[in-house]
Design an enzyme around this catalytic site. Structure first.
Site, mmCIF file in Angstrom:
data_model
loop_
_atom_site.group_PDB
_atom_site.id
_atom_site.type_symbol
_atom_site.label_atom_id
_atom_site.label_comp_id
_atom_site.label_asym_id
_atom_site.label_seq_id
_atom_site.Cartn_x
_atom_site.Cartn_y
_atom_site.Cartn_z
ATOM 1 N N LYS A 134 0.840 -1.197 0.000
ATOM 2 C CA LYS A 134 0.000 0.000 0.000
ATOM 3 C C LYS A 134 0.881 1.256 0.000
ATOM 4 C CE LYS A 134 -3.643 2.118 2.781
ATOM 5 N NZ LYS A 134 -4.603 1.950 3.862
ATOM 6 N N GLU A 158 10.537 -4.673 4.525
ATOM 7 C CA GLU A 158 10.648 -6.077 4.101
ATOM 8 C C GLU A 158 10.319 -6.232 2.618
ATOM 9 O OE1 GLU A 158 8.965 -4.863 6.656
ATOM 10 O OE2 GLU A 158 8.991 -6.189 8.395
ATOM 11 N N GLY A 214 -5.017 -2.172 5.038
ATOM 12 C CA GLY A 214 -4.163 -3.281 4.587
ATOM 13 C C GLY A 214 -4.808 -4.642 4.790
ATOM 14 N N ARG A 215 -5.309 -4.888 6.000
ATOM 15 C CA ARG A 215 -5.864 -6.221 6.298
ATOM 16 C C ARG A 215 -7.258 -6.427 5.709
ATOM 17 N NH1 ARG A 215 -4.965 -2.985 10.337
ATOM 18 N NH2 ARG A 215 -6.544 -2.290 11.816
ATOM 19 N N GLU A 250 -4.989 -7.246 14.963
ATOM 20 C CA GLU A 250 -4.503 -5.924 14.561
ATOM 21 C C GLU A 250 -5.636 -4.898 14.639
ATOM 22 O OE1 GLU A 250 -1.074 -5.870 11.668
ATOM 23 O OE2 GLU A 250 -2.510 -4.706 10.542
ATOM 24 N N HIS A 292 -4.994 -33.631 17.369
ATOM 25 C CA HIS A 292 -3.859 -34.459 17.783
ATOM 26 C C HIS A 292 -2.731 -33.611 18.338
ATOM 27 C CE1 HIS A 292 -5.611 -38.119 16.040
ATOM 28 N NE2 HIS A 292 -6.201 -37.241 15.237
ATOM 29 N N LYS A 334 7.811 -0.600 12.579
ATOM 30 C CA LYS A 334 8.432 -0.142 11.326
ATOM 31 C C LYS A 334 9.423 0.990 11.633
ATOM 32 C CE LYS A 334 4.665 -1.233 8.012
ATOM 33 N NZ LYS A 334 3.783 -0.781 6.952
HETATM 34 C C1 G6Q Z 1 -2.605 -3.986 7.838
HETATM 35 C C2 G6Q Z 1 -1.412 -3.334 8.322
HETATM 36 C C3 G6Q Z 1 -0.121 -4.001 7.911
HETATM 37 C C4 G6Q Z 1 0.289 -3.710 6.470
HETATM 38 C C5 G6Q Z 1 1.711 -4.159 6.269
HETATM 39 C C6 G6Q Z 1 2.197 -3.924 4.858
HETATM 40 O O1 G6Q Z 1 -3.721 -3.613 8.032
HETATM 41 O O2 G6Q Z 1 -1.423 -1.998 8.003
HETATM 42 O O3 G6Q Z 1 -0.162 -5.388 8.104
HETATM 43 O O4 G6Q Z 1 -0.572 -4.342 5.590
HETATM 44 O O5 G6Q Z 1 2.542 -3.498 7.169
HETATM 45 O O6 G6Q Z 1 2.088 -2.586 4.514
HETATM 46 P P1 G6Q Z 1 2.222 -2.122 3.020
HETATM 47 O O7 G6Q Z 1 1.116 -2.706 2.231
HETATM 48 O O8 G6Q Z 1 2.179 -0.629 3.048
HETATM 49 O O9 G6Q Z 1 3.556 -2.642 2.537
#
Ligand code: G6Q
Length: 541
Positions: free
Chosen positions: A208, A214, A269-270, A355, A386, A506
Site C-alpha cells: 500500500k 521487508e 491493509g488487512r 490488529e 492431535h 516499522k
Molecule cells: C494492515 C497493516 C499491515 C500492512 C503491512 C504492509 O492492516 O497496516 O499489516 O498491511 O505493514 O504494509 P504495506 O502494504 O504498506 O507494505
C-alpha cells in the site's frame, strides 16, 4: 475527551448480573432441559448455517446482548461505515472495503467523490491483465509466456492473498503456479528464487505504501536477481507489476505506472484482498472466480447491513465473543476449520482480529477498564485434535471456539469427508458435554486414575457449516469475520482500522538498521539492546 466507558452502561451492568445466574449452569443441562435449543439458536443465511446453541446462553442472554448492541448504537455505526464516513478517525480515513465488492447502483462517496467508478476501472484493468496473462499476450522479456507469479508483500499485502490462493487451489489456471514471499530473512526469497525460471516469472510487488522495509528489500533483491539472470535492466518492465496507493514511490522503484494497479487510502491493509492487492488471486483463479469471491462478500455485506440484529450472523458471533471475553473472562478465541483448504484462515484471522482489536484506548483516547481483543489462534481441525485440543478438553481455561465445517470436501476420496464431519461434530459434542464420574464408571474406568479420565465440558462452540468451499462461499466467510471484528470494535468503543503498533515496529527497525550497518559499538540504547546489537556485530563475518 472523557466519555462513558461501556462498563458504565446499564446494559453492561445488567449483563454482569445475568452472567452470575449462568456461571455454574452446565451446557449439558441446558440441552437436557430444552430440546429446541438448536431451533432457537441457529440461523441459516447467506448459504451458511450458524449453530450457536452450544454456547452458555439463554434467550435472555441474547436479548440482553442485543440491548447492549443497541446502547452502543451498533446499527448506526454499521451505516456510518458503509456510507463512507471517516470512522478511522486517527488516520482521517473512510473505511470502504465494502465498496470494493459493491454490486449495487448507488454512489458511495468519499469527500464528495463517488468511488464506485474508480473501483470498476481497476477491476477492468485487472480483468485485462488476467486475460493477457492467460492468453499468453503478456509475455516475458525473452518472448516466453508467464507461467509463475510471485507476490511480494507482507501483513495485509500478503496474508489475505496467500490465504485465499491456498483456499482456492482447486480453481487455479492449469498453466500457472504461484508463490508468496513475505519474510525479510533471506530464506523466504532465497528458497523461492531457486524454484523460478526468470524468463517466465512475473513478480507482483504488493504494498500500500511502497515503503515497507521487508517488501522493498525483497522486491529489490528479486529485481537484481532478474537483471542478473536476463542480463538486461529493461527486462524489469515485463516481469514486475505493482499494487499500491503510492504512485510516486512505485515510479521511484522503477516500475512503469502503467504496470501499477491502484487502490486508495480508504482500503485498510488487512481489508485489502478485494482490491488490486488481490491481483495474484485473480490471476490464479481467473476473473470469473474472482468476481464470485467479491459477490460472496457483497452478499454478506447486505446481510450485515440489512438484517435485524437478532438474525444477523456477524452480529451474533461478535456479541458472543464479547459475552465470553468480558463476562466469563475468556482470554482467547480459537478458530478451527475442518476444511484443509482453509489452512491459512486462522493466520489470516489473527491479523484481521488482533490488529484491529488489540487496542487499549477508546476512540476518544480513554484507557479502557475492560478486556478487549481475545488472543486469537487456531489450526485446521483434525491436526489440532492431535495437538492442542487436550487443553480445550481438560485444561483450566475457557476457550470459545469456532468450528468451520464443509459438507463436501475439495476432493472426492471415499470415506474422507465422513471422517472429517464425524470428527468435527464429535469434538463440539465432547466439548459441550464432557464426561462425568458416573459416565466414567459406567465405562469401567479404573478408579485410581478416574480423575484423569473426567472432562468438565461446558466449553462453548459455534459451528459454521457450508456446502463446499467455492469462491462465493469463501467471500462470505471472510466478510463475515471482517464484520464480526467490526461489531466487536463498536462494542469495545475502539477504532478497529488503525494499527499504530505496526507503525511503531516499522519506525524502530528503521532506526536500528543504520546502527547494525555502521562500524563501532552501539551505545545509544538500553543495556539489553546495546548488548544484543554489539554481540551480533562482534560475531558476524
Ligand atoms: C494492515 C497493516 C499491515 C500492512 C503491512 C504492509 O492492516 O497496516 O499489516 O498491511 O505493514 O504494509 P504495506 O502494504 O504498506 O507494505
Amino acid at each position: 475527551m472523557e466519555t462513558t466507558l461501556i462498563t458504565q452502561l446499564s446494559t453492561w451492568k445488567q449483563l454482569q448480573a445475568h452472567q452470575q445466574t449462568l456461571n455454574t449452569v452446565h451446557l449439558r443441562d441446558m440441552f437436557a432441559e430444552d430440546s429446541e435449543r438448536f431451533a432457537k439458536f441457529s440461523i441459516q443465511a447467506c448459504d451458511l448455517l450458524l449453530d450457536y446453541s452450544k454456547n452458555r446462553i439463554t434467550s435472555e442472554t441474547m436479548n440482553q446482548l442485543f440491548q447492549f448492541a443497541n446502547e452502543v448504537k451498533l446499527q448506526d455505526w454499521i451505516k456510518r461505515m458503509f456510507q463512507g464516513e471517516k470512522i478511522n478517525h486517527t488516520e482521517q480515513r473512510a473505511v470502504l472495503h465494502t465498496a470494493l465488492r459493491y454490486q449495487g447502483n448507488e454512489a458511495i462517496e468519499v469527500d464528495g467523490h463517488n468511488v464506485v467508478p474508480d473501483v470498476q476501472a481497476v477491476i477492468n484493468k485487472i480483468q485485462q491483465f488476467v486475460t493477457q496473462v492467460h492468453e499468453a499476450k503478456w509475455i516475458g522479456h525473452t518472448g516466453k509466456a508467464i507461467d509463475t507469479i510471485v507476490n511480494i508483500g507482507i501483513g495485509g499485502s500478503d496474508l489475505g492473498p496467500v490465504m485465499v490462493a491456498r483456499a482456492l487451489k482447486a480453481y487455479y489456471h492449469p498453466c500457472l503456479q504461484c508463490h508468496f514471499v513475505s519474510n525479510v530473512d533471506a530464506t523466504h526469497l532465497g528458497e523461492t528464487l531457486k524454484l523460478l525460471n526468470p524468463e517466465t516469472t512475473l513478480f507482483i510487488v504488493a504494498s500500500k505504501t511502497f515503503t515497507t522495509q521487508e517488501t522493498m528489500l525483497n522486491a529489490n533483491s528479486a529485481r537484481q536477481w532478474l537483471i542478473n539472470k536476463l542480463k538486461d535492466e529493461s527486462a524489469v518492465a515485463k516481469h514486475f507489476v505493482a499494487l499500491s496507493t503510492a504512485r510516486e514511490e512505485v515510479i521511484k522503484f522503477g516500475i512503469n505506472p502503467d504496470n501499477m494497479f491502484e487502490f486508495w487510502d480508504w482500503v485498510g491493509g488487512r481489508y485489502s484482498l478485494w482490491s488490486a492487492i488481490g491481483l495474484s488471486i485473480a490471476v490464479m483463479i481467473g476473473m470469473d472466480n474472482f468476481s464470485k469471491l467479491l459477490n460472496g462478500a457483497y452478499e454478506m455485506d447486505q446481510h450485515f447491513l440489512n438484517t435485524p440484529l437478532e438474525n444477523n450472523i456477524p452480529v451474533i458471533m461478535g456479541l458472543l465473543g464479547v459475552w465470553y471475553n468480558n463476562f466469563f473472562g475468556a482470554k482467547t478465541h480459537v478458530i478451527l476449520p475442518y476444511d484443509y483448504a482453509l489452512e491459512y484462515f486462522p493466520a489470516y484471522s489473527q491479523q484481521l482480529i488482533m490488529e484491529s482489536l488489540g487496542k487499549r484506548v477508546t476512540r476518544e483516547g480513554q484507557v479502557v477498564d475492560y478486556a478487549t481483543c481475545p488472543i486469537t489462534w487456531g489450526a485446521p481441525g483434525n491436526n489440532g485434535q492431535h495437538a492442542f485440543y487436550q487443553l480445550l478438553h481438560q485444561g483450566t481455561h475457557i476457550v470459545p471456539a469456532d468450528f468451520i465445517v464443509a459438507i463436501e470436501g475439495q476432493y472426492d476420496l471415499p470415506g474422507h469427508q465422513d471422517a472429517t464431519l464425524s470428527n468435527a461434530f464429535a469434538q463440539t459434542l465432547a466439548l459441550m458435554k464432557g464426561r462425568t464420574e458416573e459416565e466414567a464408571r459406567a465405562k469401567n474406568m479404573a478408579e485410581d486414575i478416574l480423575p484423569h479420565r473426567l472432562f468438565p465440558g461446558n466449553q462453548p462452540t459455534n459451528t459454521l457449516v457450508y456446502q463446499k468451499l467455492t469462491p462465493n462461499i469463501l467471500g462470505k466467510l471472510i466478510a463475515l469475520y471482517e464484520h464480526k471484528t467490526f461489531v466487536q470494535g463498536v462494542c469495545w468503543g475502539l477504532n478497529p482500522f488503525d494499527q499504530w503498533g505496526v507503525e511503531l515496529g516499522k519506525e524502530m527497525a528503521g532506526q536500528l538498521l543504520p546502527e547494525i550497518q555502521a562500524a563501532g559499538a552501539v551505545t545509544a540504547h538500553d543495556a539489553s539492546t546495546n548488548g544484543l546489537l554489539n554481540y551480533v556485530k562482534a560475531h558476524r563475518a
